[in-house]
Scaffold this motif. Sequence first.
Motif, PDB file in Angstrom:
ATOM      1  N   PRO A  95       0.853  -1.194   0.000  1.00 57.51           N
ATOM      2  CA  PRO A  95       0.000   0.000   0.000  1.00 57.51           C
ATOM      3  C   PRO A  95       0.884   1.238   0.000  1.00 57.51           C
ATOM      4  O   PRO A  95       2.075   1.152   0.326  1.00 57.51           O
ATOM      5  N   PRO A  96       0.333   2.403  -0.351  1.00 59.49           N
ATOM      6  CA  PRO A  96       1.178   3.603  -0.363  1.00 59.49           C
ATOM      7  C   PRO A  96       1.662   3.969   1.040  1.00 59.49           C
ATOM      8  O   PRO A  96       0.949   3.736   2.015  1.00 59.49           O
ATOM      9  N   ALA A  97       2.871   4.484   1.129  1.00 64.26           N
ATOM     10  CA  ALA A  97       3.393   4.968   2.415  1.00 64.26           C
ATOM     11  C   ALA A  97       3.954   6.364   2.200  1.00 64.26           C
ATOM     12  O   ALA A  97       4.572   6.642   1.170  1.00 64.26           O
ATOM     13  N   ASP A  98       3.737   7.250   3.166  1.00 67.59           N
ATOM     14  CA  ASP A  98       4.270   8.615   3.033  1.00 67.59           C
ATOM     15  C   ASP A  98       5.768   8.623   3.295  1.00 67.59           C
ATOM     16  O   ASP A  98       6.521   9.331   2.638  1.00 67.59           O
ATOM     17  N   ARG A  99       6.160   7.839   4.301  1.00 68.35           N
ATOM     18  CA  ARG A  99       7.575   7.844   4.675  1.00 68.35           C
ATOM     19  C   ARG A  99       7.878   6.534   5.396  1.00 68.35           C
ATOM     20  O   ARG A  99       7.025   6.005   6.115  1.00 68.35           O
ATOM     21  N   SER A 100       9.105   6.035   5.250  1.00 66.40           N
ATOM     22  CA  SER A 100       9.461   4.809   5.983  1.00 66.40           C
ATOM     23  C   SER A 100      10.967   4.754   6.181  1.00 66.40           C
ATOM     24  O   SER A 100      11.732   5.337   5.399  1.00 66.40           O
ATOM     25  N   VAL A 101      11.376   4.033   7.248  1.00 65.52           N
ATOM     26  CA  VAL A 101      12.813   3.880   7.538  1.00 65.52           C
ATOM     27  C   VAL A 101      13.081   2.458   8.029  1.00 65.52           C
ATOM     28  O   VAL A 101      12.179   1.780   8.523  1.00 65.52           O
ATOM     29  N   TYR A 102      14.335   2.035   7.873  1.00 62.77           N
ATOM     30  CA  TYR A 102      14.761   0.756   8.471  1.00 62.77           C
ATOM     31  C   TYR A 102      16.123   0.954   9.127  1.00 62.77           C
ATOM     32  O   TYR A 102      17.073   1.454   8.501  1.00 62.77           O
ATOM     33  N   LEU A 103      16.200   0.586  10.394  1.00 67.26           N
ATOM     34  CA  LEU A 103      17.454   0.692  11.151  1.00 67.26           C
ATOM     35  C   LEU A 103      17.827  -0.697  11.636  1.00 67.26           C
ATOM     36  O   LEU A 103      16.958  -1.491  12.025  1.00 67.26           O
ATOM     37  N   LYS A 104      19.140  -0.971  11.664  1.00 68.19           N
ATOM     38  CA  LYS A 104      19.564  -2.340  11.986  1.00 68.19           C
ATOM     39  C   LYS A 104      20.793  -2.332  12.878  1.00 68.19           C
ATOM     40  O   LYS A 104      21.783  -1.656  12.567  1.00 68.19           O
TER      41      LYS A 104
ATOM     42  N   ALA B 158      16.475  -2.356  21.070  1.00 68.84           N
ATOM     43  CA  ALA B 158      15.174  -2.207  20.400  1.00 68.84           C
ATOM     44  C   ALA B 158      14.513  -0.895  20.820  1.00 68.84           C
ATOM     45  O   ALA B 158      13.986  -0.156  19.972  1.00 68.84           O
ATOM     46  N   THR B 159      14.555  -0.590  22.111  1.00 68.05           N
ATOM     47  CA  THR B 159      13.927   0.646  22.601  1.00 68.05           C
ATOM     48  C   THR B 159      14.567   1.867  21.938  1.00 68.05           C
ATOM     49  O   THR B 159      13.875   2.774  21.468  1.00 68.05           O
ATOM     50  N   ALA B 160      15.886   1.856  21.864  1.00 67.84           N
ATOM     51  CA  ALA B 160      16.585   3.004  21.272  1.00 67.84           C
ATOM     52  C   ALA B 160      16.291   3.118  19.773  1.00 67.84           C
ATOM     53  O   ALA B 160      16.051   4.224  19.256  1.00 67.84           O
ATOM     54  N   LEU B 161      16.281   1.975  19.072  1.00 68.13           N
ATOM     55  CA  LEU B 161      16.053   2.034  17.617  1.00 68.13           C
ATOM     56  C   LEU B 161      14.616   2.431  17.288  1.00 68.13           C
ATOM     57  O   LEU B 161      14.375   3.139  16.306  1.00 68.13           O
ATOM     58  N   VAL B 162      13.668   1.970  18.093  1.00 70.29           N
ATOM     59  CA  VAL B 162      12.265   2.349  17.846  1.00 70.29           C
ATOM     60  C   VAL B 162      12.122   3.861  17.987  1.00 70.29           C
ATOM     61  O   VAL B 162      11.519   4.539  17.144  1.00 70.29           O
ATOM     62  N   LYS B 163      12.726   4.393  19.050  1.00 75.01           N
ATOM     63  CA  LYS B 163      12.654   5.841  19.280  1.00 75.01           C
ATOM     64  C   LYS B 163      13.284   6.607  18.096  1.00 75.01           C
ATOM     65  O   LYS B 163      12.720   7.555  17.570  1.00 75.01           O
ATOM     66  N   ARG B 164      14.442   6.115  17.675  1.00 73.22           N
ATOM     67  CA  ARG B 164      15.156   6.785  16.584  1.00 73.22           C
ATOM     68  C   ARG B 164      14.370   6.688  15.258  1.00 73.22           C
ATOM     69  O   ARG B 164      14.279   7.654  14.505  1.00 73.22           O
ATOM     70  N   ALA B 165      13.789   5.524  15.025  1.00 75.96           N
ATOM     71  CA  ALA B 165      13.040   5.330  13.769  1.00 75.96           C
ATOM     72  C   ALA B 165      11.810   6.241  13.736  1.00 75.96           C
ATOM     73  O   ALA B 165      11.516   6.867  12.708  1.00 75.96           O
ATOM     74  N   LEU B 166      11.102   6.351  14.863  1.00 78.94           N
ATOM     75  CA  LEU B 166       9.908   7.207  14.892  1.00 78.94           C
ATOM     76  C   LEU B 166      10.302   8.672  14.727  1.00 78.94           C
ATOM     77  O   LEU B 166       9.620   9.434  14.049  1.00 78.94           O
ATOM     78  N   ALA B 167      11.447   9.037  15.325  1.00 80.28           N
ATOM     79  CA  ALA B 167      11.915  10.428  15.172  1.00 80.28           C
ATOM     80  C   ALA B 167      12.243  10.709  13.703  1.00 80.28           C
ATOM     81  O   ALA B 167      11.957  11.787  13.183  1.00 80.28           O
ATOM     82  N   GLN B 168      12.833   9.730  13.029  1.00 79.44           N
ATOM     83  CA  GLN B 168      13.178   9.927  11.607  1.00 79.44           C
ATOM     84  C   GLN B 168      11.923  10.034  10.740  1.00 79.44           C
ATOM     85  O   GLN B 168      11.919  10.728   9.732  1.00 79.44           O
ATOM     86  N   LEU B 169      10.863   9.331  11.134  1.00 79.80           N
ATOM     87  CA  LEU B 169       9.604   9.442  10.379  1.00 79.80           C
ATOM     88  C   LEU B 169       9.064  10.860  10.446  1.00 79.80           C
ATOM     89  O   LEU B 169       8.483  11.356   9.490  1.00 79.80           O
ATOM     90  N   ASP B 170       9.241  11.487  11.600  1.00 80.31           N
ATOM     91  CA  ASP B 170       8.695  12.834  11.805  1.00 80.31           C
ATOM     92  C   ASP B 170       9.666  13.932  11.385  1.00 80.31           C
ATOM     93  O   ASP B 170       9.291  15.094  11.332  1.00 80.31           O
ATOM     94  N   GLY B 171      10.928  13.526  11.152  1.00 82.17           N
ATOM     95  CA  GLY B 171      11.965  14.538  10.911  1.00 82.17           C
ATOM     96  C   GLY B 171      11.921  15.147   9.526  1.00 82.17           C
ATOM     97  O   GLY B 171      11.197  14.755   8.661  1.00 82.17           O
TER      98      GLY B 171
END
Length: 276
Positions: A196-205, A263-276
């Motif tokens: 489906p369409p997505a406005d923005r997405s990120v993957y961190l590993k 996981a906690t740190a990456l989730v926080k960082r990924a959500l921040a990047q979605l909004d950034g």
Amino acid sequence: MKLRRASSVAGLEPASNSLLLAGGTEVVPLLRAGILEAEELIDVRGVVPRGISGPSIGAGTTLAEIESSPDVPDALREACRLAASPQLRNTGTLAGNLLQSTRCWYWRLNWPCRLHGGDACFARDGEHREHAVLANDYCASAHPSDVAAALLALGATVQTDRRSLPLAELYRVPSEDDRRSTTLEHGELLLSVELPPADRSVYLKAMERKRWAFPLVGVAAARSGDTARVALAGVAPVPWLLGPAGLEAATPLPGNAYKLEIATALVKRALAQLDG
Ligand SMILES: Cc1cc2nc3c(=O)[nH]c(=O)nc-3n(C[C@H](O)[C@H](O)[C@H](O)COP(=O)(O)OP(=O)(O)OC[C@H]3O[C@@H](n4cnc5c(N)ncnc54)[C@H](O)[C@@H]3O)c2cc1C
Ligand code: SF4
């Protein structure tokens, strides 16, 4: 062992002792190790769609082709780019990646654990540094697919030769009644993945080393309108969609609680990047 090249989806008719083969980067080592057994290998590359067409990605598309396509969302492109090595990404297909087996070292060494039909999980009491921190009661294996986590966050659906299903329903947590980790029937062919369409997405590993390593923890986040979805690799026996409880449901083992911090740190960082 016979090798047959499939010439049509309808004529596939896999016998109970046959195995489907695409790039072979997973099947061949497991056959060599005696973990998989088959009398017939069916090469499905001629009948499984390959390529990207709008929101549809053929299940035979290689990870390298997805990685280099400007038409796929960032999270998926990045998940492919960070997976395995260039050689493996040139050969390994999307379907093969989604259906790869656990990297649990006990399972790969053919120890008679629950996923091999035995009655013990050797990882829970043994070496489990890289194992699951969620849904790990019966089998503590950690799902290794970066790509599946990205697709889960993106809300992908999967098309097989028999049905269409949300990606989440392709997977199941193994249990005493049914030790499989996917819901595919024997011989069911994965044909494509629809996005489906997505406005923005990120993957961190997070990995043990900077390149060519499976995810200790992978975090994908995708936003579409007001809805954001987060999914993780390497934390549960299946790709894990983060629910309202977040990581509160985690049950880390003595040697892998560090994964929760990552996981906690990456989730926080990924959500921040979605909004950034
Ligand atoms: C050293 C190494 C490192 C790796 N690192 C990573 C990593 O960091 N991240 C990551 O996500 N992955 C990683 N991988 C996994 C890699 O991406 C997969 O091995 C590859 O994508 C599998 O694709 P394949 O086409 O070779 O599958 P195959 O080996 O051909 O098949 C794998 C499985 O999928 C089934 N299958 C294949 N095609 C279909 C189909 N169309 N329908 C139904 N069933 C099908 C086969 O029967 C088999 O069960 C790594 C693999 C290796 C060997
Ligand atoms: S984690 Fe799963 S695959 Fe590994 S030893 Fe335990 S039951 Fe077997």
